[in-house]
Design a protein around this motif. Sequence first.
Motif, short mmCIF file in Angstrom:
data_model
loop_
_atom_site.label_atom_id
_atom_site.label_comp_id
_atom_site.label_asym_id
_atom_site.label_seq_id
_atom_site.Cartn_x
_atom_site.Cartn_y
_atom_site.Cartn_z
N LYS A 136 -72.45 -90.68 16.41
CA LYS A 136 -72.99 -89.82 15.44
C LYS A 136 -72.13 -88.82 15.72
CE LYS A 136 -77.17 -92.93 14.52
NZ LYS A 136 -78.60 -92.98 14.90
N LEU A 137 -72.42 -88.29 16.81
CA LEU A 137 -72.31 -86.37 16.81
C LEU A 137 -70.19 -85.99 17.00
CD1 LEU A 137 -75.14 -84.95 17.42
CD2 LEU A 137 -74.10 -85.76 15.26
N ASN A 138 -69.90 -87.02 17.20
CA ASN A 138 -68.33 -87.07 17.95
C ASN A 138 -67.81 -85.66 18.41
OD1 ASN A 138 -66.03 -87.74 17.72
ND2 ASN A 138 -65.02 -86.22 16.25
N VAL A 139 -68.43 -85.70 19.33
CA VAL A 139 -68.28 -84.90 20.44
C VAL A 139 -68.07 -84.44 21.46
CG1 VAL A 139 -70.17 -83.43 22.73
CG2 VAL A 139 -71.24 -84.03 20.51
N LYS A 140 -66.62 -83.73 22.08
CA LYS A 140 -65.78 -83.43 22.56
C LYS A 140 -65.33 -83.04 23.58
CE LYS A 140 -62.73 -86.94 20.01
NZ LYS A 140 -62.71 -87.72 20.84
N LYS A 177 -67.95 -71.23 21.14
CA LYS A 177 -67.64 -70.23 20.28
C LYS A 177 -65.96 -70.12 20.77
CE LYS A 177 -69.15 -66.85 17.88
NZ LYS A 177 -70.10 -65.78 18.13
N LYS A 178 -65.52 -69.67 22.47
CA LYS A 178 -64.41 -70.38 22.84
C LYS A 178 -63.69 -71.09 23.11
CE LYS A 178 -63.12 -68.11 27.39
NZ LYS A 178 -62.92 -68.02 29.15
N VAL A 179 -64.59 -72.01 23.88
CA VAL A 179 -64.18 -73.63 23.56
C VAL A 179 -63.72 -73.87 22.04
CG1 VAL A 179 -64.39 -75.90 23.73
CG2 VAL A 179 -65.34 -74.03 25.91
N GLY A 180 -64.64 -73.71 21.25
CA GLY A 180 -64.21 -74.29 19.70
C GLY A 180 -62.77 -73.73 19.41
N SER A 181 -62.98 -72.57 19.68
CA SER A 181 -61.75 -71.77 19.26
C SER A 181 -60.19 -72.46 19.36
CB SER A 181 -62.03 -70.09 19.13
OG SER A 181 -60.67 -70.08 19.06
N ALA A 182 -60.38 -72.84 21.18
CA ALA A 182 -59.25 -72.89 21.95
C ALA A 182 -58.91 -74.44 21.72
CB ALA A 182 -59.24 -72.75 23.42
N HIS A 183 -59.95 -75.63 21.47
CA HIS A 183 -59.35 -76.06 21.21
C HIS A 183 -59.48 -77.00 19.97
CE1 HIS A 183 -59.93 -77.81 25.61
NE2 HIS A 183 -60.75 -77.10 25.21
N HIS A 184 -59.84 -76.24 18.87
CA HIS A 184 -60.04 -76.54 17.19
C HIS A 184 -61.30 -77.25 16.77
CE1 HIS A 184 -56.02 -74.57 17.01
NE2 HIS A 184 -55.80 -75.50 17.81
N LEU A 185 -62.17 -76.92 17.57
CA LEU A 185 -63.51 -77.81 17.72
C LEU A 185 -64.61 -77.13 16.07
CD1 LEU A 185 -64.31 -78.88 21.06
CD2 LEU A 185 -63.31 -80.59 19.36
N GLU A 186 -65.70 -77.15 15.42
CA GLU A 186 -66.58 -76.80 15.18
C GLU A 186 -67.31 -76.12 16.52
OE1 GLU A 186 -68.23 -78.03 11.78
OE2 GLU A 186 -66.31 -77.57 10.59
N THR A 187 -68.27 -75.41 16.15
CA THR A 187 -69.72 -75.74 17.39
C THR A 187 -70.98 -76.30 16.50
OG1 THR A 187 -70.27 -72.90 16.78
CG2 THR A 187 -68.27 -73.48 18.35
N ALA A 188 -71.89 -76.74 17.64
CA ALA A 188 -72.63 -77.40 17.03
C ALA A 188 -74.05 -77.06 18.62
CB ALA A 188 -73.51 -78.70 17.09
N VAL A 189 -75.12 -77.15 18.23
CA VAL A 189 -76.23 -76.96 18.93
C VAL A 189 -77.66 -78.09 18.12
CG1 VAL A 189 -78.37 -75.86 19.64
CG2 VAL A 189 -75.98 -74.58 19.80
N LEU A 244 -66.75 -81.96 17.26
CA LEU A 244 -67.75 -80.47 17.89
C LEU A 244 -67.11 -80.28 19.66
CD1 LEU A 244 -71.07 -81.98 16.24
CD2 LEU A 244 -69.42 -80.24 15.89
N ALA A 245 -68.48 -78.99 19.71
CA ALA A 245 -68.05 -78.77 21.00
C ALA A 245 -69.09 -78.33 20.75
CB ALA A 245 -67.58 -77.33 20.79
N LEU A 246 -70.24 -79.15 21.44
CA LEU A 246 -72.00 -78.71 21.45
C LEU A 246 -72.05 -78.59 22.79
CD1 LEU A 246 -74.15 -81.11 18.81
CD2 LEU A 246 -74.66 -81.46 22.11
N SER A 247 -73.98 -78.29 22.60
CA SER A 247 -74.66 -77.55 23.78
C SER A 247 -75.82 -78.40 23.09
CB SER A 247 -74.58 -76.58 23.72
OG SER A 247 -75.79 -76.26 25.58
N LEU A 248 -77.04 -78.41 23.49
CA LEU A 248 -78.13 -79.05 23.45
C LEU A 248 -79.14 -78.16 24.36
CD1 LEU A 248 -78.86 -82.77 24.81
CD2 LEU A 248 -76.80 -81.42 25.04
#
Length: 306
Positions: A113-117, A38-50, A16-20
């Motif tokens: 638990k969330l595998n945040v990258k 969303k920009k980071v997620g697209s560039a790094h092939h990550l799903e976005t999450a809050v 995940l690409a995540l913010s809290l």
Amino acid sequence: MKVFRNFSDYPSQKPLALSLGMFDGVHLGHKCIIDELKKVGSAHHLETAVLTFWPHPRFVFNPNENLKLLNTLDEKTLLMEKYGINNLFLKEFDDEFRNLTGEEFVRQILVDKLNVKYLIIGYDHSFGKNKSGNFELLQNLSKELDFEVEQMEAINIHENNISSTKIRNALLAGNILEANEMLGYSYSVSGTVVHGKKLGRTIGYPTANIETESIKLLPKKGAYIVEAFVKDQQYKGMLSVGTNPTVNGDKLTVEVYILDFEGDIYDEKITVKFRDFLHEEIKFEGLEKLIERLDEDKRLTGEFIF
């Protein structure tokens, strides 16, 4: 968008690409964080999450505080979906969670638990017991735990930082245009139409009384120009937040007169979007003066361009 109330329900093989944070209002500052996710997620092939909290932690720490929020849970969820977030985590701020230190939160929740990258936080964000988690801690842990971290700068309008508190204060001062500018959308209130005293219909201005959620912040007492949405139809409306002092009312009500509308909408869900402030709450000398003011408010509302 997928919504999770338990971390155990998330299949953590998806990085995940995540913010809290609380994201109350999901205002323009929050939207910048979401756009960067969303920009980071697209560039790094990550799903976005809050990852956000419900109820607000201030309800837990200060149960006697009369805090009102800019969003109900449904409103916040809809805004997150509208802005394109893939995953929304709604964490209850319980005793177990509030006692995690910043480092424990990063290790046990974000990484295990969330595998945040990729983690993005706001310019003033802190987390964990005694606010022990901050950007410096995240930088120190990122290499060991294999994630990247980014801190967003504050977003300014007219050289003022945008914040949920400033938006609340603008609404409480009746500064609708200022609040809407910081939000990036028109502040809204939703609720069910309930029976009132039905005085309005006797003077030619039948109103719909809206029963709102108790945690939702209402703007300053007074009259407003609003957009009213009833059964998926949009109308112009003039709305009152107040106690109806002209007829010696004592209960705070939210009432909207909908222009060019007829029909029974009791028990219907209605949403109003605040567009401009008309005037303070006024105690008139009698119904005649009240009707004169309503006529003027109706003229101003009719001329207002949405």
